[in-house]
Write a protein that holds these residues in place. Structure first.
Motif, short mmCIF file in Angstrom:
data_model
loop_
_atom_site.label_atom_id
_atom_site.label_comp_id
_atom_site.label_asym_id
_atom_site.label_seq_id
_atom_site.Cartn_x
_atom_site.Cartn_y
_atom_site.Cartn_z
N PHE A 64 68.29 36.50 -65.79
CA PHE A 64 67.46 37.35 -64.93
C PHE A 64 68.26 38.37 -64.13
O PHE A 64 67.73 39.41 -63.76
N ASP A 65 69.54 38.06 -63.87
CA ASP A 65 70.36 39.03 -63.14
C ASP A 65 70.48 40.33 -63.91
O ASP A 65 70.51 41.42 -63.33
N ARG A 66 70.53 40.19 -65.25
CA ARG A 66 70.65 41.41 -66.07
C ARG A 66 69.37 42.23 -66.01
O ARG A 66 69.39 43.45 -65.97
N VAL A 67 68.23 41.52 -66.03
CA VAL A 67 66.95 42.24 -65.92
C VAL A 67 66.88 42.90 -64.54
O VAL A 67 66.49 44.06 -64.40
N ALA A 68 67.31 42.16 -63.51
CA ALA A 68 67.28 42.70 -62.14
C ALA A 68 68.16 43.94 -62.03
O ALA A 68 67.79 44.93 -61.38
N ARG A 69 69.33 43.89 -62.69
CA ARG A 69 70.23 45.05 -62.64
C ARG A 69 69.56 46.30 -63.22
O ARG A 69 69.77 47.41 -62.75
N ALA A 70 68.73 46.09 -64.27
CA ALA A 70 68.06 47.24 -64.92
C ALA A 70 67.10 47.93 -63.97
O ALA A 70 66.71 49.08 -64.19
N VAL A 71 66.69 47.22 -62.90
CA VAL A 71 65.78 47.84 -61.92
C VAL A 71 66.45 47.88 -60.54
O VAL A 71 65.78 47.78 -59.50
N ASP A 72 67.78 47.99 -60.55
CA ASP A 72 68.57 48.09 -59.31
C ASP A 72 68.29 46.95 -58.34
O ASP A 72 68.24 47.16 -57.12
N GLY A 73 68.06 45.78 -58.88
CA GLY A 73 67.86 44.61 -58.02
C GLY A 73 66.47 44.54 -57.41
O GLY A 73 66.16 43.61 -56.66
N ARG A 74 65.63 45.51 -57.74
CA ARG A 74 64.29 45.57 -57.11
C ARG A 74 63.30 44.76 -57.94
O ARG A 74 62.37 45.29 -58.55
N LEU A 75 63.50 43.43 -57.94
CA LEU A 75 62.68 42.52 -58.74
C LEU A 75 62.57 41.20 -58.01
O LEU A 75 63.54 40.74 -57.42
N LEU A 76 61.38 40.63 -57.98
CA LEU A 76 61.26 39.26 -57.50
C LEU A 76 60.22 38.52 -58.31
O LEU A 76 59.38 39.13 -58.95
N SER A 77 60.33 37.18 -58.30
CA SER A 77 59.33 36.36 -58.97
C SER A 77 58.51 35.73 -57.86
O SER A 77 59.04 35.31 -56.83
#
Ligand SMILES: Cc1cc2nc3c(=O)[nH]c(=O)nc-3n(C[C@H](O)[C@H](O)[C@H](O)COP(=O)(O)OP(=O)(O)OC[C@H]3O[C@@H](n4cnc5c(N)ncnc54)[C@H](O)[C@@H]3O)c2cc1C
Length: 380
Positions: free
Chosen positions: A86-99
């Motif tokens: 998930f860190d890689r997915v988060a990086r793709a959106v500059d960390g702007r992701l939460l579950s």
């Protein structure tokens, strides 16, 4: 301006929040007798994340949210066969992701509604009438509410859409889905902060451990029929009963009342008619395959509120012109990704495993993550 909103889901609450903040009178009519607590874990990023930040709700969403470490695909003995960090997915959106659990997104907006918003529960919209002076929503209890505008934010099976635009408009994508929450410390300990999914053909169960010790489960299986079973719980037990790992344990703890629906998108030639307009899943459901319905609901609410607040654009065309292409793009991507989301054959399942292993390579990594999160969308 007095705005009626049918539906206190994510899109309806976000719109009410924004319109109330801009100084409009808002009445939300929600058919449920109280806030809905049933739900499932969603990934939250993209335009809804940006809009929530501008509305000041993001800190509360972060508080209620979870940090998922990976989506792990497990065989019938619980061994990890593939995974997505998930860190890689988060990086793709500059960390702007939460579950976050879907009801918690609603809660964050509901808790922060401005005083100009009135939220009425047990208020089911069953009729709509409009003329030059205003619009009236008739309610199931025989009462009614009037306003200058009515917004249908009442979900994929929207009553307002049916009443104003007629039946149809649902595109069945060939899946049914269900979700429930259950108590099992053993499964909770196995799952912890991973999103654990069965690595299976044609049907899949996913688990996530909640901070109160319970486990959120979600299921999806292929079926050509949009018809829903009479007894959803029995259908879930029958469809997934022969899967391995902890699935039988989870099904044994499945509560009587569960979320169950077909997986569908909404396609509608126009999103408004006179004083009535739609937002969220009601006009643009992208389905769980897109993993962005909640985010697009909030983003769409933000754009609609801006349109309504400006007397020059109150005819809704600016809203639809801006937002429809965003929604249609995500709908297309979701449909084309369906075969990877839930493989229909062992061959495709193996291909997905290989793709996930290769996704560690830098170039492929970018391809996979951008495929998952989609093109960036500006709310400006
Ligand atoms: C299993 C699953 C996983 C998902 N995962 C993700 C994800 O990872 N990321 C993401 O962003 N999205 C995800 N989604 C999609 C997301 O949950 C939806 O797109 C979003 O919740 C839609 O919000 P909404 O407010 O438009 O509609 P809804 O949430 O359906 O809200 C509609 C509201 O209207 C009310 N209502 C209905 N009819 C009436 C009536 N006649 N009168 C008054 N009120 C009425 C309902 O009670 C409800 O409160 C997922 C969906 C599913 C099913």
């Amino acid at each position: 301006m007095r705005v009626l909103i049918s539906g206190a889901g994510i899109a309806g609450l976000a719109l009410a929040h924004r319109l109330g903040t801009l100084g409009h009178d808002v009445v939300i009519l929600e058919q449920a007798p109280a806030p809905r607590t049933a739900g499932y874990m969603i990934d939250f990023f993209g335009p809804g994340y940006d809009a929530a930040e501008r509305m000041g709700v993001l800190p509360r969403l972060r508080e209620l949210g979870y940090r998922v470490t990976e989506a792990a695909y497990l065989d019938d003995r619980g061994r990890r066969v593939a995974g997505l960090d998930f860190d890689r997915v988060a990086r793709a959106v500059d960390g702007r992701l939460l579950s976050i659990m879907r009801p918690d997104v609603e809660r964050a907006f509901r808790e922060d509604l401005p005083p100009a918003v009135e939220l009425r529960f047990a208020a089911r919209v069953v009729g709509v009438e409009q003329d030059d002076d205003g619009v009236t929503a008739r309610l199931a209890d025989g009462t009614s509410a009037t306003g200058d505008l009515l917004v249908g934010a009442d979900g994929v099976h929207s009553a307002v859409r049916r009443l104003v635009f007629g039946d149809g408009h649902l595109r069945h994508l060939g899946f049914h889905t269900a979700a429930f929450v259950f108590d099992d410390p053993h499964v909770h300990e196995l799952v912890r902060d991973r999103f654990c999914l069965t690595d299976t053909v044609g049907r899949q169960v996913g688990f996530y451990g909640l901070r109160d010790g319970r486990v959120a489960a979600f299921t999806v299986h292929r079926t050509s029929s949009p018809e829903l079973p009479e007894d959803p719980r029995a259908a879930v037990l029958k469809t997934y009963g022969s899967l391995g790992w902890v699935v039988p344990r989870a099904l044994a703890r499945c509560p009587e009342e569960i979320y169950y629906d077909q997986v569908a998108q909404v396609e509608l030639p126009r999103w408004s008619s006179g004083r009535v307009v739609l937002v969220g899943d009601a006009c643009g459901a992208v389905s769980l395959l897109a993993g962005q319905g909640a985010s697009l609901g909030i983003g769409g609410a933000w754009v609609l509120a801006a349109t309504l607040d400006d007397p020059a654009t109150r005819d809704f065309t600016a809203y639809e012109r801006t937002w429809r292409p965003v929604v249609e793009d995500r709908q297309r991507v979701a449909r084309s990704g369906a075969r990877w989301f839930l493989p229909a054959s062992s061959r495709r399942l193996r291909a997905r495993r290989i793709a996930m292993r290769l996704s560690h390579l830098p170039g492929v990594d970018r391809l996979v993550t951008t495929g998952l999160v989609g093109k960036p969308v500006s709310l400006a």
